[in-house]
Design a protein around this motif. Structure first.
Motif, mmCIF file in Angstrom:
data_model
loop_
_atom_site.group_PDB
_atom_site.id
_atom_site.type_symbol
_atom_site.label_atom_id
_atom_site.label_comp_id
_atom_site.label_asym_id
_atom_site.label_seq_id
_atom_site.Cartn_x
_atom_site.Cartn_y
_atom_site.Cartn_z
ATOM 1 N N TRP A 1 1.042 -1.406 -0.290
ATOM 2 C CA TRP A 1 0.187 0.047 0.578
ATOM 3 C C TRP A 1 0.826 1.471 0.016
ATOM 4 N N TYR A 2 1.686 0.907 0.372
ATOM 5 C CA TYR A 2 3.065 1.976 0.700
ATOM 6 C C TYR A 2 3.413 2.444 -0.354
ATOM 7 N N TYR A 3 4.551 1.403 -1.380
ATOM 8 C CA TYR A 3 4.606 2.152 -2.309
ATOM 9 C C TYR A 3 3.354 1.942 -3.601
ATOM 10 N N LEU A 4 2.890 1.668 -3.618
ATOM 11 C CA LEU A 4 1.387 2.185 -4.708
ATOM 12 C C LEU A 4 1.093 3.023 -4.172
ATOM 13 N N GLY A 5 1.348 3.745 -2.780
ATOM 14 C CA GLY A 5 0.684 5.004 -2.933
ATOM 15 C C GLY A 5 2.089 6.602 -3.093
ATOM 16 N N VAL A 6 3.343 5.820 -2.774
ATOM 17 C CA VAL A 6 4.199 6.541 -3.549
ATOM 18 C C VAL A 6 4.223 6.428 -5.426
ATOM 19 N N ALA A 7 4.139 5.488 -5.230
ATOM 20 C CA ALA A 7 3.997 5.904 -7.183
ATOM 21 C C ALA A 7 2.699 6.814 -7.612
ATOM 22 N N GLN A 8 1.044 6.915 -6.982
ATOM 23 C CA GLN A 8 0.370 7.623 -7.533
ATOM 24 C C GLN A 8 1.069 8.655 -7.298
ATOM 25 N N TYR A 9 1.378 9.007 -5.486
ATOM 26 C CA TYR A 9 1.958 10.478 -5.486
ATOM 27 C C TYR A 9 3.023 11.044 -7.031
ATOM 28 N N GLU A 10 3.525 10.208 -6.722
ATOM 29 C CA GLU A 10 5.147 10.918 -8.174
ATOM 30 C C GLU A 10 4.026 11.006 -9.375
ATOM 31 N N LEU A 11 3.213 10.145 -9.720
ATOM 32 C CA LEU A 11 2.514 10.466 -10.919
ATOM 33 C C LEU A 11 1.029 11.439 -10.664
ATOM 34 N N GLN A 12 1.148 12.196 -9.306
ATOM 35 C CA GLN A 12 0.464 13.203 -8.987
ATOM 36 C C GLN A 12 -1.235 12.961 -9.204
ATOM 37 N N GLU A 13 -1.578 11.633 -8.984
ATOM 38 C CA GLU A 13 -2.659 10.842 -8.486
ATOM 39 C C GLU A 13 -2.876 10.765 -7.246
ATOM 40 N N TYR A 14 -3.275 12.247 -6.327
ATOM 41 C CA TYR A 14 -3.277 12.075 -5.161
ATOM 42 C C TYR A 14 -5.124 11.548 -4.843
ATOM 43 N N GLN A 15 -5.714 11.900 -4.596
ATOM 44 C CA GLN A 15 -6.267 11.346 -4.386
ATOM 45 C C GLN A 15 -6.454 9.410 -4.184
ATOM 46 N N ASP A 16 -5.817 9.123 -5.119
ATOM 47 C CA ASP A 16 -5.236 7.191 -5.148
ATOM 48 C C ASP A 16 -4.527 6.557 -4.523
ATOM 49 N N ALA A 17 -3.836 8.167 -3.930
ATOM 50 C CA ALA A 17 -2.561 8.702 -2.931
ATOM 51 C C ALA A 17 -2.893 8.407 -1.742
ATOM 52 N N LEU A 18 -3.685 9.502 -1.154
ATOM 53 C CA LEU A 18 -4.542 9.664 -0.141
ATOM 54 C C LEU A 18 -4.774 8.262 0.414
ATOM 55 N N ILE A 19 -5.560 7.620 -0.908
ATOM 56 C CA ILE A 19 -6.334 6.514 0.041
ATOM 57 C C ILE A 19 -5.146 4.849 0.167
ATOM 58 N N SER A 20 -3.929 4.998 -0.833
ATOM 59 C CA SER A 20 -3.282 3.596 -0.306
ATOM 60 C C SER A 20 -2.325 4.791 0.961
ATOM 61 N N PHE A 21 -2.306 5.357 1.576
ATOM 62 C CA PHE A 21 -0.910 5.351 2.437
ATOM 63 C C PHE A 21 -2.287 5.502 3.744
ATOM 64 N N ASN A 22 -3.610 6.444 3.391
ATOM 65 C CA ASN A 22 -4.514 5.622 4.761
ATOM 66 C C ASN A 22 -4.412 4.388 4.577
ATOM 67 N N ASN A 23 -4.900 2.943 3.658
ATOM 68 C CA ASN A 23 -5.010 2.043 3.903
ATOM 69 C C ASN A 23 -3.618 1.071 4.496
ATOM 70 N N THR A 24 -2.151 1.503 4.729
ATOM 71 C CA THR A 24 -0.811 1.339 5.156
ATOM 72 C C THR A 24 -1.368 2.067 6.451
ATOM 73 N N LEU A 25 -1.789 2.693 6.823
ATOM 74 C CA LEU A 25 -1.571 2.971 8.125
ATOM 75 C C LEU A 25 -2.878 2.711 9.261
ATOM 76 N N LYS A 26 -3.808 1.924 8.157
ATOM 77 C CA LYS A 26 -4.697 0.778 8.925
ATOM 78 C C LYS A 26 -4.185 -0.517 9.809
ATOM 79 N N VAL A 27 -2.562 -0.697 9.213
ATOM 80 C CA VAL A 27 -2.482 -1.876 9.584
ATOM 81 C C VAL A 27 -0.908 -1.002 10.422
ATOM 82 N N TYR A 28 -0.621 0.424 10.171
ATOM 83 C CA TYR A 28 1.122 0.295 11.165
ATOM 84 C C TYR A 28 0.949 1.732 10.624
ATOM 85 N N THR A 29 0.133 1.619 12.681
ATOM 86 C CA THR A 29 -0.192 3.191 12.426
ATOM 87 C C THR A 29 -0.144 4.204 13.093
#
Length: 283
Positions: free
Chosen positions: A193-221
């Motif tokens: 989830w974290y690295y998917l968020g990073v890739a989306q962030y680099e692609l300026q897909e910020y809404q999708d990146a936010l979802i990915s980072f939130n999923n990361t933080l659901k597990v590793y808070t």
């Protein structure tokens, strides 16, 4: 003189067994069949080797002696390589790792690709090896992650963000299939989830990146790296107030970083908080 000459030739021929130049996984050497006496010798030498530390030169000497008896042992070639990689002596360890992958590609080719991704940073070679192992043996896992996960990391480090996203999505889908009864944020590893968020962030897909980072933080808070990138994502979405809050949280949790076993030896891609990072030393 003739006896001396024969001894010298034998010494050089033995040394030649250890000098590995090529990694041709299509060529299989002949299997060395051991006598009971040779098996006992190897067992004794291995026992002696393990009396020394992982980085000890004496341990390497015992491994050399084992490989003189059993030069087709992929395991012992890998044992020579592994401590050299952990000591960042990549060029010394590489021929031994290549030998292991050549002798037993079904066990060590994916490991070689992993080492080139996380340790020696040979991203193009790592991609080639992962694609090869996928073609020969199918998709699987190495060191707790999918092959597609490491392919995603390789492409991230080569700034090929679309390819990185492609393989990280494949990794996510693969884990959803492998763990169908788990919640999405748990079925897919938090680092995926974290690295998917990073890739989306680099692609300026910020809404999708936010979802990915939130999923990361659901597990590793308390993962500071995800908090930091979530802050940067919020800033790019125009929410500067929340961005400041998450930057503050990231700094407060600076000691909670990527917790992979090999983080003790290497800085991981996009690991914001680590001992070499200036941001991890901010008051």
């Amino acid at each position: 003189m003739r006896k001396i000459f024969v001894v010298i030739v034998l010494l050089f021929s033995c040394k030649g067994k250890q000098e590995v130049e090529n990694n041709n996984t299509s060529v299989k050497p002949k299997v060395v069949v051991l006598t009971q006496e040779e098996k006992a010798s190897i067992a004794d030498l291995w026992e002696q080797a393990n009396k020394f530390g992982l980085y000890s030169q004496k341990r390497q000497v015992y491994l050399d002696s084992i490989l003189e008896i059993k030069p087709d042992s992929a395991y012992f070639w890998q044992q020579k390589a592994m401590p050299l990689y952990k000591a960042r002596k990549y060029s010394l360890g590489k021929p031994f790792l290549e030998k292991a992958a050549t002798l037993l590609p079904e066990s060590y080719l994916d490991y070689s690709a992993f080492m080139k991704c996380i340790f020696s940073k040979e991203y193009k070679e790592s991609i080639e090896e992962f694609l090869m192992v996928k073609e020969k043996f199918g998709d699987s896992y190495v060191m707790d992650h999918t092959y597609n996960f490491y392919l995603g990391l390789n492409y991230l480090q080569l700034n090929k963000f679309l390819k990185a996203k492609e393989y990280l999505l494949k990794s996510k889908d693969q884990q959803f299939q492998d763990f169908p009864d788990d919640e999405p944020h748990e079925a897919c590893h938090y680092l995926d989830w974290y690295y998917l968020g990073v890739a989306q962030y680099e692609l300026q897909e910020y809404q999708d990146a936010l979802i990915s980072f939130n999923n990361t933080l659901k597990v590793y808070t308390s993962l500071a790296d995800a908090m930091y990138f979530k802050a940067m994502t919020l800033r790019n979405l125009g929410d500067k107030k929340q961005a400041k809050i998450w930057v503050k949280k990231a700094l407060e949790n600076a000691n909670s970083t990527i917790n992979e076993d090999n983080v003790f030896y290497e800085v991981y891609p996009y690991q914001t908080f680590h001992k070499l990072s200036p941001i991890s030393r901010q008051e």
